[in-house]
Design a protein around this motif. Sequence first.
Motif, PDB file in Angstrom:
ATOM      1  N   GLY A 311     -12.068 -44.094 -74.852  1.00  0.00           N
ATOM      2  CA  GLY A 311     -13.045 -45.063 -75.330  1.00  0.00           C
ATOM      3  C   GLY A 311     -13.661 -45.859 -74.202  1.00  0.00           C
ATOM      4  N   ASP A 312     -12.843 -46.260 -73.218  1.00  0.00           N
ATOM      5  CA  ASP A 312     -13.367 -46.996 -72.060  1.00  0.00           C
ATOM      6  C   ASP A 312     -14.358 -46.146 -71.283  1.00  0.00           C
ATOM      7  N   ARG A 315     -17.762 -45.832 -73.132  1.00  0.00           N
ATOM      8  CA  ARG A 315     -18.546 -47.074 -73.066  1.00  0.00           C
ATOM      9  C   ARG A 315     -18.959 -47.442 -71.648  1.00  0.00           C
TER      10      ARG A 315
END
Length: 362
Positions: A311-312, A315
Amino acid sequence: MREAAGDDVTEKAIATQRGKPGTPLVSVVVPVYNVSPYVDECFGSLVGQSYENLEIIVIDDGSTDTSGEMCDGWAAQDRRVSVAHTSNQGLSAARNAGIELATGTYVTFVDSDDVVAVDFIEDLVTLAQAHGADVVTTDVVPFGQSAEQPTYRRGSTPLVEEATTTLRRIVCEKPRWGPMAKLYHRNVLDGGPRFLVGRVIEDLHFAPRAYSRAHTSVFSDDALYGHRQRDGSITSHQRATAFSKDLLHVLEENIVFARQTSRTFDEFDALTSAYLIHASKHIEMMTSESAWRRNSDFVRAYRDFARAHRGDVVRSRAMGRGYRLLFLLSSLSPRMFSNVFRVGKRLKQSGLPGLHRSQARV
């Protein structure tokens, strides 16, 4: 813990400090373990400093060669040197013990197989005082095992900035994890970070926590610290055996720390992307079948680590577009990532854009 000659070093140094305004006491912490071929060269460079108001705190970490006796000899010759003999607990514990004994306004760390230029500490203190800095960050000069001496570098223009900016600089652009070639105001260390005991990636954990306690920082490309490259170091030993999973544990803790302390998303993103890339570089290094076998435990732990941060990566604005896709691939198949990375590296050399690891800049 003090056991050797030079027990009154603190009182003498403080008296000297009081007698010379503008020359604060500097504590030099020197961990020692089985480095007898290098002790005299290291200590000769320390006691010969142009800046004289020093306490040189030596932690003999249970040496089994003559290193401890050699350190005692230096303490007998120079009252600024004090020696504590301890059981072997490792580099982190030795540095921590030195911090506890330090009484200076500033603290710096020197490894006992390294050497420093005659004006090393004077240069650090001058920068700290001129700019009211809590931490001064400079560079190291690698040099070999033979009679070769380091070629020091002077004359760069220092950058005066917030310590958080320097942290991003050393994490994202110019890796300088180690505590060497730095000067810390004691306010940064009092009640502050310590080195992780029992792990081999202690510097990587210490740096973010130290800079988070500092305000004003000086970053300089001057290099007056000679860092000896020798066989038997932790790095060379690890590459010959296997990468330590400690790296991934520390990087995970650093990402959590960045999430807690970053003031903006961009700051968190830049630090986190750099930590993730630092992990993936170890997968990039594995090009032989023996390396994959040797590091099988590390690879499994890496895959879990990479999956936890998909997820990091999605994004991220700091990680290069092409490398984001490669990192996501590494969370599925580290081996395929390594193969594709090598192809991508060749494509990048041919001019294909978008494959750089990071686009973060301070």
